[in-house]
Write an enzyme that holds these catalytic residues in place. Structure first.
Site, PDB file in Angstrom:
ATOM      1  N   THR A  95      20.689 -15.915  17.298  1.00 50.85           N
ATOM      2  CA  THR A  95      21.301 -15.586  18.586  1.00 50.85           C
ATOM      3  C   THR A  95      20.319 -14.686  19.328  1.00 50.85           C
ATOM      4  O   THR A  95      20.042 -13.569  18.884  1.00 50.85           O
ATOM      5  CB  THR A  95      22.649 -14.877  18.385  1.00 50.85           C
ATOM      6  OG1 THR A  95      23.473 -15.664  17.518  1.00 50.85           O
ATOM      7  CG2 THR A  95      23.364 -14.708  19.719  1.00 50.85           C
ATOM      8  N   LYS A  98      20.029 -15.562   8.065  1.00 48.59           N
ATOM      9  CA  LYS A  98      21.234 -15.717   8.877  1.00 48.59           C
ATOM     10  C   LYS A  98      21.767 -17.135   8.680  1.00 48.59           C
ATOM     11  O   LYS A  98      21.650 -18.003   9.542  1.00 48.59           O
ATOM     12  CB  LYS A  98      20.919 -15.431  10.345  1.00 48.59           C
ATOM     13  CG  LYS A  98      22.129 -14.982  11.148  1.00 48.59           C
ATOM     14  CD  LYS A  98      21.719 -14.283  12.420  1.00 48.59           C
ATOM     15  CE  LYS A  98      22.941 -13.719  13.129  1.00 48.59           C
ATOM     16  NZ  LYS A  98      22.578 -13.045  14.386  1.00 48.59           N
ATOM     17  N   GLU A 149      25.990  -3.135   5.863  1.00 42.46           N
ATOM     18  CA  GLU A 149      25.857  -3.343   7.305  1.00 42.46           C
ATOM     19  C   GLU A 149      27.251  -3.299   7.909  1.00 42.46           C
ATOM     20  O   GLU A 149      28.232  -2.992   7.224  1.00 42.46           O
ATOM     21  CB  GLU A 149      25.194  -4.698   7.575  1.00 42.46           C
ATOM     22  CG  GLU A 149      25.969  -5.883   7.015  1.00 42.46           C
ATOM     23  CD  GLU A 149      25.245  -7.204   7.123  1.00 42.46           C
ATOM     24  OE1 GLU A 149      24.106  -7.227   7.638  1.00 42.46           O
ATOM     25  OE2 GLU A 149      25.804  -8.224   6.690  1.00 42.46           O
TER      26      GLU A 149
END
Length: 275
Positions: free
Chosen positions: A29, A144, A176
Site C-alpha cells: 500500500t 506483507k 506491532e
C-alpha cells in the site's frame, strides 16, 4: 477507485485464484503524490522479497514491466494525494494446497483515495491492548502476505475510542499494532520491537531506522511494562507517517520533543524524495 488486473482496466479476478482461496500472495500500500511515489524502492523490494519467500519470484522482465506500468500508466492518473495498492497472487492452479510448479501471477493494482491523518499527527491517538496475539513464524515474518486474519480479528475488538491496538506474541512480547509499527523514546534512545519472528517490516519503520543521525536505535524483544515506562510513544506506517501516542490503556503520554523532531525530519525527507 480505479483497478487494473494484469495491466488491463478490470475489476474482477478468477474465482480459482489462489490469492482468494489461500491468501497465497503479497501486497503493498503506497502513498503517492502527483509525480512521486513515496518510498517506492522499499515497497517494491519488500514485494519482491515476499514473492521470493513464498516461492514465486518475479523475473527481471516482470519487475521491469511492473515498474514501467506504475511510471507510465499509474502516475499520470494521480492528480492529488492518493493510495496505490499492489496485490500479487500466485494466480490459478494447483490441487489443494499444493502450488503449481510454474505459476502465472495475478497482478492487481488499484488507485484509491488517501486517508487523512493530519489531525492524528497533530493531536495524537489512543491505543488499547489487543486480546488477539500475533503468531510467530520465521517463514512469514516481515513480509506483507495476504493472510491477515489476525489483524482482521484484532480490528473487530478495537473500540471506537481507540485508534489502534498493540499486538503481542505468544511470549507476551511487543510486536506491532494492527496496522502500524511501534516506537518509543526513553532517555533520548529510540526503541522498536524486533520483527524476526512475526510482524510486518514497515517501509516507514525502515526509513526511520536508517535515517537516524540524531538517535541511537535499539531493536529487541520487549515486554509491555518497558513500553509503559517510556517518555514518548509513537506509531508509524507509510500512509500515516509518524503519529504520536497520548494514551495507552488509560495511561497518558506527552507528545514530546523527540516525536515532533522526528516528524519534522521525516516529513522533510518525504518532501524531497529521500526515502
Amino acid at each position: 477507485m480505479t483497478w487494473f488486473v494484469n495491466y488491463r482496466l478490470e475489476e474482477s479476478v478468477s474465482v480459482a485464484d489462489r490469492g482468494l482461496a489461500y491468501g497465497d500472495g503479497v501486497f503493498e500500500t503506497i502513498r503517492v503524490f502527483p509525480l512521486n511515489f513515496l518510498q517506492i524502492s522499499d515497497h517494491l523490494s519488500r514485494l519482491y522479497r515476499g514473492l521470493s519467500r513464498l516461492g514465486m519470484p518475479f523475473s527481471l522482465d516482470q519487475k521491469n514491466a511492473l515498474s514501467d506500468f506504475l511510471d507510465q500508466h499509474i502516475l499520470p492518473l494521480i492528480y492529488d494525494e492518493s493510495v496505490v495498492k499492489i496485490i500479487v497472487s500466485r494466480g490459478e492452479g494447483g490441487r489443494g494446497y499444493l502450488a503449481p510448479e510454474h505459476c502465472i501471477h495475478s497482478i492487481i493494482i488499484g488507485i484509491l483515495p488517501a486517508p487523512d491523518y493530519q489531525d492524528h499527527r497533530a493531536k495524537g491517538v489512543s491505543l488499547s491492548l489487543s486480546p488477539v496475539p500475533i503468531s510467530s513464524n520465521r517463514f512469514l515474518s516481515g513480509i506483507k502476505h495476504l493472510n491477515r486474519l489476525e489483524n482482521v480479528m484484532a480490528k473487530r475488538f478495537l473500540k471506537a475510542a481507540d485508534f489502534e491496538a498493540i499486538m503481542l506474541n505468544e511470549r507476551q512480547e511487543l510486536v506491532e499494532c494492527i496496522q502500524s509499527n511501534l516506537f518509543w523514546v526513553e532517555k533520548g534512545i529510540l526503541y522498536t520491537p524486533s520483527l524476526h519472528q512475526s510482524g510486518v517490516q514497515g517501509t516507514y519503520r525502515k526509513a526511520i531506522i536508517e535515517n537516524q543521525d540524531s538517535y541511537t536505535v535499539q531493536i529487541g524483544d520487549y515486554s509491555l511494562p518497558v513500553l509503559m515506562a517510556a517518555d514518548e510513544v509513537f506509531i508509524t506506517n507509510s500512509l500515516m507517517g509518524i503519529v504520536p501516542v497520548i494514551r495507552i490503556t488509560g495511561t497518558s503520554f506527552p507528545i514530546g520533543i523527540h516525536t515532533r523532531k522526528l516528524q519534522i525530519s521525516m516529513q522533510a525527507k518525504d518532501m524531497h524524495g529521500v526515502h
